[in-house]
Design a protein around this motif. Sequence first.
Motif, short mmCIF file in Angstrom:
data_model
loop_
_atom_site.label_atom_id
_atom_site.label_comp_id
_atom_site.label_asym_id
_atom_site.label_seq_id
_atom_site.Cartn_x
_atom_site.Cartn_y
_atom_site.Cartn_z
N ARG A 677 55.89 17.54 58.90
CA ARG A 677 56.39 17.37 57.65
C ARG A 677 58.05 17.23 57.95
O ARG A 677 58.67 16.79 57.25
CB ARG A 677 56.11 18.43 56.55
N ILE A 678 58.34 18.09 58.86
CA ILE A 678 59.79 18.09 59.44
C ILE A 678 59.74 17.51 60.71
O ILE A 678 59.00 18.16 61.80
CB ILE A 678 60.66 19.35 59.24
N SER A 679 60.35 16.49 61.04
CA SER A 679 60.53 15.98 62.60
C SER A 679 62.12 15.78 62.65
O SER A 679 62.80 15.31 62.11
CB SER A 679 59.94 14.62 62.51
N LEU A 680 62.41 16.43 64.07
CA LEU A 680 63.55 16.37 64.38
C LEU A 680 63.76 15.91 65.86
O LEU A 680 62.85 16.37 66.75
CB LEU A 680 64.19 17.94 64.53
N SER A 681 64.80 14.95 66.16
CA SER A 681 65.01 14.48 67.39
C SER A 681 66.16 14.75 67.65
O SER A 681 67.16 14.20 67.13
CB SER A 681 64.49 12.94 67.72
#
Length: 993
Positions: A677-681
């Motif tokens: 639900r939280i995606s970080l790149s």
Amino acid sequence: MDRRMFTGATDKLSASDVKIDGVSEISRGLEGRSAGVSVQNVSGTFGAAPKIRIRGATSIFGDSKPLWVVDGVIIENVVDVDANSLSSGDAITMISSAISGLNSDDIESFQILKDGSATSIYGARAMAGVIVITTKKGERGSAKVSYTGEFTMRMIPSYSNFNIMNSQDQMTIYREMYDKGWLNYSNVVYASESGVYGKMSQLINTYDPSAGRYMIPNTEAGRNAYLRQAEMRNTDWFGELFRPSIQQQHSVSLSSGSEKGSYYASLSALSDPGWSIQSRVNRYTALFNATQKILKDVSLNVIGNASYREQLAPGSLSSAVDPVLGTVKRDFDINPYSYALRSSRTLDPNEFYTRNYAPFNIKDELKKNYMNLNVVDVKFQSELKWNPVRKVELSALAAVKHQSTSSEHQILDKSNQAEAFRAMGTMVIRDSNPFLYKNPDLPSEYKYSIMPEGGIYNRNDYRALSYDFRSTVNYNDVFNGKHMVNAFGAVEVNSLDRRGTWFQGWGMQYAMGETPYYILDMFKKQVEDNSLYYGLSNTRERNAAFVGTASYSYNYRYTVNGTLRYEGSNRLGRSRSARWLPTWNIAGKWAVDQEEFFKQLSPALSSLSLRLSYSLTADRGPSTNSSVIIMPRTPWRGNAAVTESGLAVTASENRNLTYEKKHEFNAGLDVGMLDDRISLSMDAYTRNNYDLIGNVVTVGMGGSIDKRGNSASMRSYGVELSLFTKNINTKAFRWNTNFIFAYMNNEVTELNTNMRVIDYLTSSNYSMIGMPRGSLFSLRFQGLDEMGIPTFLNNDGTITSTQIGFQETVNMSHLKYEGPADPTITGSLGNMLFYKGFALNVFVTYSMGNVVRLDPIFAGRYSDLTAFPKEFKDRYIVPGDENRTTIPAIASARQYNQINSLYTAYSAYNYSDQRVASGDFIRMKEVSLSYDFPQKLSSRLKLSALSVKCQATNLFLLYADKKLHGQDPEFFNTGGVAVPMPKQFTLTLRASF
């Protein structure tokens, strides 16, 4: 390659996320969509490309443009317009976009390749990044027909957004100019440019026989009555020159597919009646994409696309830098946007005033001075794939592309530009008019017109023909269910032939059936000026490359890959070490989420991977004099009867001229939390660019003491962050947020230049050691003197008003570094809310860290055509004002004539540190609301899908420097064909059958 084995820094975007309805140039929609990709809409003109940088500049004198790849084929422009020229406003910018012929509805996705690991397979031309476009293909199932209709209305600009004086305030300025000797009868009646006062002087001297009196009584009451009309006029030039017309685009596509093959075909038509008067665009596109299984293990993919564009635009000449006056000027500029901002609101929009010593009315001139543009793009490609064994795929791709552009500049007989070449109503005008001819063989004779009849016909034609061939072998295998191996090899060759021709026809009698009027003296003058009336140029590029890449992954947990590419280009030196270059990349990826211990971190962490890459990539650079360049030359003789043609060496051989190179290290992190639900790149990178093209001082061998060579270097670094969150995710309601942030900084570490002071002041494309590539420099303002004239620090340390060394090339210590011209921080914030069939999108973009030059508005002398900004209310008026204001005085006619080179003081003020603002902005880029009709309702209408969307684009700036006073921080108001991106509203209807 399996996506799980990919180790590069890349973003994949669906076309629906990028596309901005109503904006036909889809590359503009990339702004704020991918971290590290800076998109500056320096001009909103149809066909003009935005300025795109991926992780900043990679060359000092090169253009640093990303490479466009469409369906596996590299797309080149018909003419090579470097990124630094995109903001020039010259007519050539209308053909600067490589993908302007693509219908955005035909695009499936974008893939943006950023680091060397991602771009290495494309080789030398990919050093500045790659944008890969994949067009739509047919899908399995029954045939589907889709329709998209877009209806866009652009808003007319408003004076309320700018600090332009109204006509009442303007007349107070003109009164001061009158008192200072500029607008009295003797000065305006024969002036090259005159407005209200000039027209009044002409009417005072014009007798009306039907009324038995002069047009205006030469009395105080008569003059005041005429001037009072002008004072109350408040002409809305935006309302006169712009219109809220409706742009329409209609697209129809047909797709289908089965186990044996698929096809997709589309047609589109765009009709734009023009945002401003005398501008119009019609564009038509077609695409065919078919894949068919010929045999069980053999398939053929055939893609053909074509586009045709016809465009009408205001007539324009190219701009030029005047190093003596310290200005950038464009003769006969009739750009509607520039005119509205720079022309007095006291003028009657239906009256003719004086410009270039000839009658001028902007609306009349736009009808008689215009350009017709015709652009044809055709591409055909086919790719044959064969699987001789289960794990091996062979392919061969061939493509041919043809682009053709013709631009006709029509300057009709009675246009102001044509009439200027025969304006000699009085001896004063005859002596002053620079467009008349003075025969050097008859020095005692008066000037005369060398174009007594007709107008001017200018034509430019550009053609490009390219061929591409690529043969590849791809091997994929899995051992014991855990060891994944991929090997890929390719051989490719391509050629590109460009041809340009131009012609300038004087004396075209448009009013006489378009019959040329022969002008012998025009040829004589061109010989004396050493100028030409026609010409052509041909360039040939040939490239060849051998590519190999290999990847290994253990259970998709640990992945390593490497690429080696060996290529050559005829643009570089003839020695093997210069012309042929190996580039390479090595990268690794650790999928932490595949480790046993990672299960203990769930559900807080749902996915995690780390990426590292190190690469050497290269580009061919901006110089091509690897061989001696010999050009035709006609030496100046000063007399048409004594002339000869010859050949001259314009650039000596540089056989060791080689690629510009870049070492890049990239570290990336991809993490998902709470079931993604939280995606970080995140990515961090450093770059070392070396062997960049710069100036080299020689001992004079070959007849040149200054030549281009691989002598410069630059370092850069940056960080990128992309955050995606599913804030609420229920069956009825969803709310998603996207946040993108990128920071980039570069520094020139080695550079030799021979640029002039005027080059540093009028352009933002130059730099010095220790400063960013593309920096803004200014003169140091030292206040106003006791007469209200601006003063500056000169290169010898003295304070002066007029002794400005604009052509100085050695000592630049007096210049002030203002900051980078390109933003160092870019990003966006987007929110998408879904409720049943409704979708609301609010998208904000931001850009920070750069500086911009305010529009040049100050001059040593003004005419009563000029519009003055409101800051002139705070100008110097009486002695002592130099202590309270920095706005220069309006110089008197006596001062202008008595003070040598007074004009340079005001030109310098335009390029001083007083005329610089922050380029930071936060823009409400897009607000849209769409609705997908329920399937039951669509079925009743015999439709498989139906949706409607309302979208507002470029609504307003949430933040910008107050010093800009309405000036768009992205747009460069350089006149010509340049206009800003407008505020617009679009209604879109989509239906499928």
